[in-house]
Structures are given as structure tokens and as C-alpha cells.
Design an enzyme around this catalytic site. Structure first.
Site, PDB file in Angstrom:
ATOM      1  CG  HIS A   1      -7.280   5.174   1.147  1.00  0.00           C
ATOM      2  ND1 HIS A   1      -7.602   4.183   2.036  1.00  0.00           N
ATOM      3  CD2 HIS A   1      -6.002   5.517   1.399  1.00  0.00           C
ATOM      4  CE1 HIS A   1      -6.535   3.961   2.811  1.00  0.00           C
ATOM      5  NE2 HIS A   1      -5.559   4.756   2.436  1.00  0.00           N
TER       6      HIS A   1
ATOM      7  CG  HIS B   1      -1.662   1.234   1.454  1.00  0.00           C
ATOM      8  ND1 HIS B   1      -2.445   1.802   0.462  1.00  0.00           N
ATOM      9  CD2 HIS B   1      -1.788   2.053   2.533  1.00  0.00           C
ATOM     10  CE1 HIS B   1      -3.020   2.892   0.933  1.00  0.00           C
ATOM     11  NE2 HIS B   1      -2.640   3.076   2.181  1.00  0.00           N
TER      12      HIS B   1
ATOM     13  CE1 TYR C   1      10.139  -7.417 -22.524  1.00  0.00           C
ATOM     14  CE2 TYR C   1      10.383  -8.441 -20.371  1.00  0.00           C
ATOM     15  CZ  TYR C   1      10.592  -7.368 -21.219  1.00  0.00           C
ATOM     16  OH  TYR C   1      11.240  -6.245 -20.754  1.00  0.00           O
TER      17      TYR C   1
ATOM     18  CG  ASP D   1       4.374  -4.507 -21.799  1.00  0.00           C
ATOM     19  OD1 ASP D   1       3.980  -5.307 -22.660  1.00  0.00           O
ATOM     20  OD2 ASP D   1       5.185  -3.586 -22.060  1.00  0.00           O
TER      21      ASP D   1
ATOM     22  CG  HIS E   1      -1.152   7.522   0.643  1.00  0.00           C
ATOM     23  ND1 HIS E   1      -2.039   8.377   1.241  1.00  0.00           N
ATOM     24  CD2 HIS E   1      -1.446   6.293   1.153  1.00  0.00           C
ATOM     25  CE1 HIS E   1      -2.810   7.720   2.087  1.00  0.00           C
ATOM     26  NE2 HIS E   1      -2.464   6.448   2.065  1.00  0.00           N
TER      27      HIS E   1
END
Lengths: 240, 240, 240, 240
Positions: C178, C102, C235, C127, C104
Site C-alpha cells: 500500500h 497518509h 539542536y 535525525d 502515496h
């Protein structure tokens, strides 16, 4: 990966390609392993290119892959960049190109995602690019499904051909929905153009937001491009 | 390039110009070799300026070129900046200017490309620039074709003359379709103003995007400019 | 905090979680202590997670907290991240997720604040993310008042369930008002996805400003996602 | 400047103020000498503050100036910041404020120049600021002409008083046409709030550009502010 005790005939080529690839993180053009640079040796008929998915921090000259113009590996233990087929088509169609670079640098990619040519709006652009930087058409579903990377190169070539643009005077294209490709005399020169492309892409975004109808005077474009390029150039130290 | 064993009479001037040029990459105002700083010695009638197209990383005092006010090289092995004629016109017309700088710093160049004066929108601007920063008119095709760099200087001077702006109170201009020029008491002061110009240009872009009609109170412009400049200034340590 | 002389059975897990947390400041995803990474050991039924409010500069392996799937502390002297309950719900609902992060980070948070899904606009997105990145619905007042952090996890899970999105193909969500959560096979992979999320969020903001109606061709999304992921991926070096 | 052999009674206060001032360039909040931090010792009735116009690179503890609540210099050889009178009014009106900082950080200044409150649009904002961050009214011409810096402080205080905002829950204001002021329990805390202010200002600019009508749920603002502040806070390590 085994060490080569005898340096290959491609050592200098690979060294230049390694160095040019390492410039991508230095100039902030790449995140993780996104981006790849190649250089061609037209006499030997080979291209040296970054391997696929290797971290820049770990990259050494032995990782650089040498392929022929059909993409077959001539030297190297790793897979070449998955974009190798795109590089090859650019080399085949543009005979004066010596180096090619592909990045997802932020501002140029934004123009590519928007599907809009990067307009010439100032002399910063005109110093390096003689006119707008073309955005390709979208690939067809068939072109995406089969030989996608090769078709990405072909659609760039098609765009320059149909618009009758000399690729040495506009050394970059953006592929619709994808990202930019740049080229130059060699790998180092291609990366130089990619750095400029990113800067003028960022400037053009904000310029158009501020004044949506603005265009560059064609005479100013001529002046700036031609004072740095061609027979009567007088920028830099070449004439001294 | 040969080494001079006897330092020239221009050694201090060249040292200051070298140092001021090296501030351009430090403050993020330049990409590659874009940008140049000069300083004038009005008693000796000479200008020291960056050579054309030399990398900042490699630059030493011996690269700095000394020219007279006709642009003839007095000392130095390299070509002076291709923008030297612009610097000269600014020195000729603005007698209190001691240093000049040209960059393609991103935000100021955006305003130049858009062809719009940089508006005074806050006290950050007013602390250094007493009013809007003028964008020149476009050069005519004739002005571009012949003596382009000299005419770039003349169009700046014309703008200040026609608008009756004292160049020492608004120490920058942006040239339409091109980029900014800044100046000051000396080379260091000119670069200082170029740094501020870039910051206020970025702020002005976003301010206008947020509130398109906003203007700065003239009284606040007066207050901030005059508390730092002129007879009754009380900012800094000068009166202590 | 006392030093443990005997390394715990969770030492390797904690080491990976520490390392992944320290990547957040390295990649510019966090200001101060904002952001947290965890990794689960599904055999042992434990999660290692960053402590709440500890500076990255000071963080050592002994600060990492080990909790069970009810959030009870198994090992560690400090409080776990206040977002622990959100991580737990993601692990419970998405059985292939091994790491959660998490932040910001600026651009992803902007989309979350705007309450708009991050649209797939280019191959950079494709991608890594197979389709738009969902923005959750707003939490109800009751969901905010009681078990807020747990409900934040549940609303993410709900969004993926209702839209029938496989969380392993779209390894991020943004929570309305948020900020983003990302996940992956392990803590390192989750952070990798968070870095990509931030970059594509920034690109999408400017792309939509330039061309408000643009969308990515579904075929191009398929091509890029599937050449890097799944059975036929080509790839990188995996097939070599 | 003479060296003091006997450390003053203000040594610790000055040390904290020096350290807080040096955080401004570290966090990218200042260009050149723009910006100043102070801290008050309410028992001794003195404020330590940055001197006016001194470079951060050169700043030592002996440059920090100690003034009384009338602005008279108690200790120090240099002029205090020209904004000292603004700091003093904030300390006088807001009895729980222990530190004050003024910067021209880019995004917060953009909102100030636009003359618009910084809206609460996400939990990043709500974690530190309980509601919108007020932009003051413009100062009258008389307020600008006489005691300008003092009136800048008074107009901030007026805004909080008229809107009945507790300055400890919204520890920043922006002054119309000028720039932000932030405060906190001490100098370090004030700078911390200034860093957050800049980040949420940047996020709010782009959020509003993407979704002009968006607002934060009041319940989410309450939740995030109150889980970090006040009696029932549970973020960080305080309750452990």
C-alpha cells in the site's frame, strides 16, 4: 529579537553568509532547515554562520551568528548551527578555505551513506574536482560520544592529510554515514562547489550502474581541471 | 562593455544564438554556465557563439562573440566559449549543419561517462535519430595535450566517417568521458535535438536496467524516422 | 454547501487541518487528491480530517469534516476521507499522537510495495527516526474483506507493539503493498515527518543499490536522534 | 488560419479537447508537441483531436480538428494528429471509451520500450487499474509498412480481446517499442488515467529493482479497485 540600529563591523560578512545560505533552497540542496553555510574573516578571527533550526523563508541578516574560532558567540541572539564545530576545524586545518557549506543534498548523501568515495568519471567532475572525492572513515564510538561535531571536522582533515590531497583542488568531502561538506574561497564559492558536487554525484551513481568498471582517463582529468584552474587556465574571461 | 550604436551585420545571427543559448536553462539542460550554442553563416564565413563563463541570467546580445572559421574574433569584447574549436570542426566536416550545441545534460553525460553508444530502444528515439547515437573513442594523450578542443571535434567527425553515418540523420554524438554535442539546421534546431537527446538518454538508462537485452525493431525505427523526415514525411503541417 | 455564519468550536482545529493538507501538494507528496491529513482534539474527543476525493485547489475550511472516535460525522457536509478508520486506530493506540497523514509519496510507496522496512542508513534518517521504519505484515483476506481501513490501522499498531517500538521515536510506518502513514504531535508535525520520510526513502533506495550490505552505525543513530530529541537535545533554538 | 464567426456545432467538444490537451504539459507528460488527446461524440459520429505538430503554447480552439470515423476531416484547417487512426480503432472496438490520449511520458514509455507489462504492485495501481497493464506484441513488418497507425490501434484491441480484459477496468496499454495509450469516459478522464499511469510506472520500476519477485495480493487489488469503482464504491462524494 531586538533590531540593531548601528550596523556591526560584521555586517558585510553576515550579508554574504545570509545570501549564500539562501542559495541552498534555490538550488534544491536542502529540505526544511537542513544545511548551513559559513564564511570566515581571518583578519578579525571570526566566522559568520547560519543559526540552528531557522527556516530559510524567515531568515534575515540579524539571525546570522558570529562566533570566534573557539565557537564562542561574538554577535547574535540565536544558537549557531549545531555543526559549527565542524566548520571551525575545517577553517583551522585548511588555511586557504574562506567558506564552508554542509548539506544533505540527495545524491552526495547517498554516496556518503554507502561509504564510498565519489569517483571521478567525467570532465564535469574534472572541471571542479581534481580526483575522487574522499569519503571519510567511520568515527569511533568515542569520537561520536564526545565532541562529535568537532571530530567530524577532524576526520575530514585526517582524510585529506593521509591521502595528501590539497583541499583547494578537491573542495568537498563526504562523511561516512552522514553527508557532504564543501568549501571554497568564500561562502558563495563553497555553495557553488556544493551544487556541482550534487550534480556529479547523481551522474556518478547512474554511470556506475551502467558500467561498473569505468574510470576517467587521468589525462582528461588533468586537462579539464587545469584549463579552468591554475596558472595556465584559459576558461572564462579572466585573461581577456 | 561598450554599447554598439550601429547594429552589426551579424545582429540577426547573434540574436538567434542568444535566444538558443537561453533555451538551455529553460529546458533544464545546464547548471551554471555549462553549455554553449553557436550558429554559422556560411555565406559570410562566420560563427556566432556564447562567450566563455558568462551567466545566462546576465547574457545580452552584446556578449555574443562572432568568430571566423579559424576561431579569430571578428566581433565582440569577450572570449568565445572554450569549446569553439570543437564547434568549428563540426561545421567544417558536416556541410549541412547550421547550428551546434554542447551541454553536460545529466542523462546524456552519463552515457558519455560510461563510454557506451546510446542505443535506439523506442520510437521516441527513432522520431529524431536514425540509429544508435555514437560514443566516440577516447582521445589519445597527444590529442588531449595539444589542441584538445579541436581534437574533440575531429574525433566526433572520425566516428561518423568510420561508421558511415549521415550526421543529419543522427544529429548528436557523445564524447567518451565527457558529454554530448548536438547539431541541426540552425541553433534552435540544434537545441531541440539536445532536448530530445536528454530525454531518450534517460529513457534508455532505465529501459536497459529493466531489460538488458532489448533492441528496437529496425522496421519500427525506419517507420518513425521516415514518417517525420525525408520525401514521404507525413507528420506535422508541411504537406497541408 | 451552506456557509456557516457562526464559526464552530472546531474552527481552529479545522484551520490547522486545512493548512496541513495544503502542504501535501506544496511538498510534492501527492498526485490529484491522493493523501489526507487529520488532527485530533483529545479533550473534545474529535478528529478533523480531509473530505474524500476533493481537489486541493478547491479545498476550503468548510470542506474539512469533524468526526468522533467512532467515525460518526459531527460537523461537515461531505464524506470524510475513506481512510478515516485507519487514522482513528492510530489515535486510539498511540496516545501521544496529535496528527496523522497518509500519502502515496513515490519513494516511500516503493518500499511499501516491495514489502521491505526502510532501513536507517544515514544521519538524515537518524535525525528524525530512531531505527528502521517498519513495513507491516500483509493483511489477511478476512482483514481485507471486512473493516479494511480499520484493519490497516490495527496492523500498524500491531507492528509497533510486537517490535516494542515507541511510535513517537519512529513516527511512520509503511503498509505492505500500500503506502506510508506518518504521524506527529499535530497535523503540521505529521506532514513534516512525511516529507522527511519521502526524502530518506529515496536516499535509501539508491544507497542500497550502490552498496547492498551497508548499515548505519548504531552509535551514529543514537547521536543524531538524541541531539535533536529528548532531554539533552541541543539542536535548534529551544534551549536559548 | 481564418476565424469562424459562427461557432460550430462541435464547439463544446473542441473546447474540452483543447483543455485536455493543455493538461499534458501541465502534468509533465510531454516534451515539445509529443502527445495528443481526442474525444468522441458518438451521436454525431465525430472525433475532435489535436492537430499534428502544433506547439501547446500556441494552441487555440481553432486548431482542433474534427474528423469522422474514417479519419476524413469534417472541420479544421490543419492536419489531425498522425496518430488519429490509432484513436479511431480504439473508439471502434471499445464502445464505452469517450476519450483517448497518447503520450511518450517517461516511465510508461520505459516499460513499453522494455516490452514488459506494467505489473500491479500496489494499491496506487489498484485504485485505477484492475490488474497488470498489457504491453502489446510487436507489430509485424507488414503491419508496420502499411496502415501503421491503424495497426497500432488494432494490436491494442487484439491484446485486450485475447486476454479478455475489460478496457474500462484497465484503461491503458503500452505498445511494444513505442509508448502508452490511455483512455476514459471522456478526454479529461483519459488524461487523468495517463497521469496515474506515469506515476505507477515510475513506482513499479523502482519496486521491481528493490524486490524483483514481489507481487500484489489479488485481494488487495480487488479491494482498492472496487472501493473506487462499480456498484459498491464508497470513495469520494458520490454517495453523499
Amino acid at each position: 529579537m531586538p533590531e540593531c540600529n548601528t550596523p556591526s563591523v560584521y555586517q558585510n560578512l553576515k550579508q554574504r553568509v545570509l545570501k549564500a545560505n539562501l542559495q541552498l533552497p534555490k538550488y534544491g540542496l536542502v529540505t526544511f532547515t537542513w544545511g548551513n553555510v559559513s564564511e570566515i574573516d581571518r583578519e578579525l578571527g571570526v566566522i559568520a554562520i547560519k543559526p540552528s533550526g531557522v527556516e530559510y523563508d524567515d531568515m534575515t541578516i540579524n539571525h546570522i551568528v558570529v562566533v570566534d574560532l573557539n565557537g564562542a558567540i561574538i554577535e547574535g541572539e540565536l544558537n549557531p548551527s549545531s555543526d559549527t564545530a565542524t566548520h571551525i576545524e575545517i577553517y583551522k586545518a585548511f588555511p586557504n578555505v574562506g567558506g564552508v557549506v554542509h548539506t544533505h543534498s540527495r545524491s552526495a548523501t547517498i554516496w556518503a551513506q554507502a561509504g564510498i568515495d565519489i569517483p571521478a568519471l567525467g570532465t564535469t567532475h574534472a572541471d571542479y574536482f581534481y580526483g575522487d572525492i574522499p569519503c571519510t572513515r567511520r568515527l569511533s564510538n568515542t569520537e561520536i560520544a564526545q565532541e562529535y561535531e568537532r571530530n567530524t571536522g577532524l576526520v575530514i582533515v585526517e582524510e585529506f592529510s593521509q591521502r595528501r590531497i590539497d583541499p583547494m583542488t578537491v573542495p568537498s568531502a563526504i562523511v561516512a554515514g552522514h553527508a557532504p561538506f564543501s568549501w571554497g574561497k568564500n561562502a558563495n564559492d563553497a555553495v557553488h562547489n556544493a551544487v556541482v558536487l550534487e550534480e556529479i554525484s547523481a551522474m556518478a551513481l547512474a554511470t556506475r550502474a551502467l558500467n561498473s568498471g569505468i574510470k576517467l582517463q587521468p589525462e582528461l582529468s588533468d586537462k579539464h581541471y587545469l584549463r579552468k584552474h591554475g596558472e595556465n587556465a584559459y576558461y572564462g574571461q579572466e585573461r581577456h
